[in-house]
Design an enzyme around this catalytic site. Structure first.
Site, PDB file in Angstrom:
ATOM      1  CG  ASP A  15      20.833 -15.427 -12.353  1.00  0.00           C
ATOM      2  OD1 ASP A  15      20.146 -15.508 -13.394  1.00  0.00           O
ATOM      3  OD2 ASP A  15      21.881 -16.069 -12.174  1.00  0.00           O
ATOM      4  CG  ASN A  63      20.980 -10.687 -19.829  1.00  0.00           C
ATOM      5  OD1 ASN A  63      20.707 -10.006 -18.847  1.00  0.00           O
ATOM      6  ND2 ASN A  63      21.550 -11.882 -19.718  1.00  0.00           N
TER       7      ASN A  63
HETATM    8  C1  IPE Z   1      23.037 -11.644 -14.756  1.00  0.00           C
HETATM    9  O1  IPE Z   1      22.467 -12.887 -14.914  1.00  0.00           O
HETATM   10  C2  IPE Z   1      22.181 -10.585 -15.375  1.00  0.00           C
HETATM   11  C3  IPE Z   1      20.880 -10.370 -14.753  1.00  0.00           C
HETATM   12  C4  IPE Z   1      20.387 -11.012 -13.730  1.00  0.00           C
HETATM   13  C5  IPE Z   1      20.085  -9.329 -15.340  1.00  0.00           C
HETATM   14  P1  IPE Z   1      22.842 -13.841 -16.126  1.00  0.00           P
HETATM   15  O2  IPE Z   1      21.945 -15.030 -16.008  1.00  0.00           O
HETATM   16  O3  IPE Z   1      22.795 -13.102 -17.400  1.00  0.00           O
HETATM   17  O4  IPE Z   1      24.358 -14.211 -15.798  1.00  0.00           O
HETATM   18  P2  IPE Z   1      25.207 -15.487 -16.237  1.00  0.00           P
HETATM   19  O5  IPE Z   1      25.019 -15.679 -17.715  1.00  0.00           O
HETATM   20  O6  IPE Z   1      24.684 -16.649 -15.451  1.00  0.00           O
HETATM   21  O7  IPE Z   1      26.598 -15.150 -15.835  1.00  0.00           O
HETATM   22  C1  IPE Z   2      17.574 -13.472 -14.717  1.00  0.00           C
HETATM   23  O1  IPE Z   2      17.112 -14.780 -14.837  1.00  0.00           O
HETATM   24  C2  IPE Z   2      16.854 -12.532 -15.654  1.00  0.00           C
HETATM   25  C3  IPE Z   2      17.692 -12.038 -16.755  1.00  0.00           C
HETATM   26  C4  IPE Z   2      18.951 -12.277 -16.923  1.00  0.00           C
HETATM   27  C5  IPE Z   2      17.041 -11.182 -17.740  1.00  0.00           C
HETATM   28  P1  IPE Z   2      17.688 -15.774 -15.925  1.00  0.00           P
HETATM   29  O2  IPE Z   2      16.844 -15.667 -17.147  1.00  0.00           O
HETATM   30  O3  IPE Z   2      19.138 -15.563 -16.132  1.00  0.00           O
HETATM   31  O4  IPE Z   2      17.427 -17.175 -15.218  1.00  0.00           O
HETATM   32  P2  IPE Z   2      18.363 -18.441 -15.257  1.00  0.00           P
HETATM   33  O5  IPE Z   2      19.706 -18.021 -14.766  1.00  0.00           O
HETATM   34  O6  IPE Z   2      18.400 -18.888 -16.692  1.00  0.00           O
HETATM   35  O7  IPE Z   2      17.704 -19.414 -14.359  1.00  0.00           O
HETATM   36 MG    MG Z   3      20.775 -16.351 -15.204  1.00  0.00          MG
END
Ligand code: IPE
Ligand code: IPE
Ligand code: MG
Length: 234
Positions: A15, A63
């Protein structure tokens, strides 16, 4: 020296890609590209350490709520990554499993996943790639498949045990992760490995995934070794 041995199974919520890009004034997709590089580096480092299983959260069942542009960008990157990984699998001594409902992915991506899974090169590390994965979804599927086996006369309902239900999870035959790492500063599981994490040690870190280095992994493992795992005992 069992105390110094690395965990057998490490899981990571990859993340922070979006925030990494935003800090640099780049599109979110650039963050996902940097995140893919980070994954490559950490998977290689796990091999060096002798970690047997690495489970990574790449795309959750939630997602899909993101913009069509971002989702398409992530899928494109996954395709590119898998094509490269397929070419280098023997060299990297890594094998792939996919956790999640792949039927929602494009036929091209599904084929890449199937090809990667069926290529059984000699490997040191098994990477479990969580794609369109949700912990609740996994448990619902397990329950539904068990119910179907009951209906087909294979089991009676009262025969269900924790061990048996585990065999209906994507992680069947894989030990539960001893250590789950979440970079990016968020303090939640976001639907990752709900069943398998019952006694996992969590380490939350303030680094964004694209910046996550082998030193950060060392630090998480050191923290893991400082924990006193009791499993409900004394
Ligand atoms: C969790 O991260 C999913 C992945 C890293 C693939 P998210 O960015 O989707 O989680 P939330 O929305 O902060 O809970
Ligand atoms: C994790 O990074 C990747 C996926 C969830 C696909 P994020 O895209 O959630 O990154 P932040 O949390 O917005 O910084
Ligand atoms: Mg995220």
């Amino acid at each position: 020296m069992d105390n110094a041995a690395p965990p057998q199974h490490i899981a990571i919520i990859m993340d922070g890609n979006g925030r990494w890009a935003k800090k640099r004034g780049l599109p979110r997709t650039a963050g996902h590209a940097a995140g893919a590089e980070s994954f490559r580096r950490i998977a290689n480092y796990c091999r060096t350490l002798g970690v047997r299983y690495l489970t990574v959260y790449a795309f959750s069942t939630e997602n899909w709520k993101r913009s069509a542009d971002e989702v398409a960008g992530i899928m494109r990157l996954l395709g590119r990554y898998l094509r490269e990984a397929l070419a280098d699998m023997e060299k990297n001594r890594v094998c792939f499993r996919f956790f999640g409902d792949l039927t929602k992915l494009s036929p091209e991506l599904q084929k890449l996943c199937h090809d990667a899974e069926s290529l059984s090169a000699d490997y040191d590390v098994q990477v479990n790639f969580c794609l369109n994965y949700g912990g609740r979804d996994e448990i619902v599927r397990a329950a539904s498949n068990f119910a179907a086996d009951v209906a087909a006369g294979k089991y009676r309902p009262e025969e269900l045990t924790e061990e048996l239900l585990s065999q209906y999870m994507y992680s069947r035959d894989i030990p539960d992760p001893e250590l789950i790492i979440r970079p990016s500063g968020e303090l939640r599981t976001s639907n990752f490995l709900l069943w398998q994490s019952a006694y996992s040690e969590y380490v939350f870190m303030n680094v964004l995934w694209p910046d996550f280095s082998p030193q950060d992994l060392d630090q998480a493992i050191e923290e893991y070794h400082r924990r006193n795992r009791r499993f409900g005992g004394t």
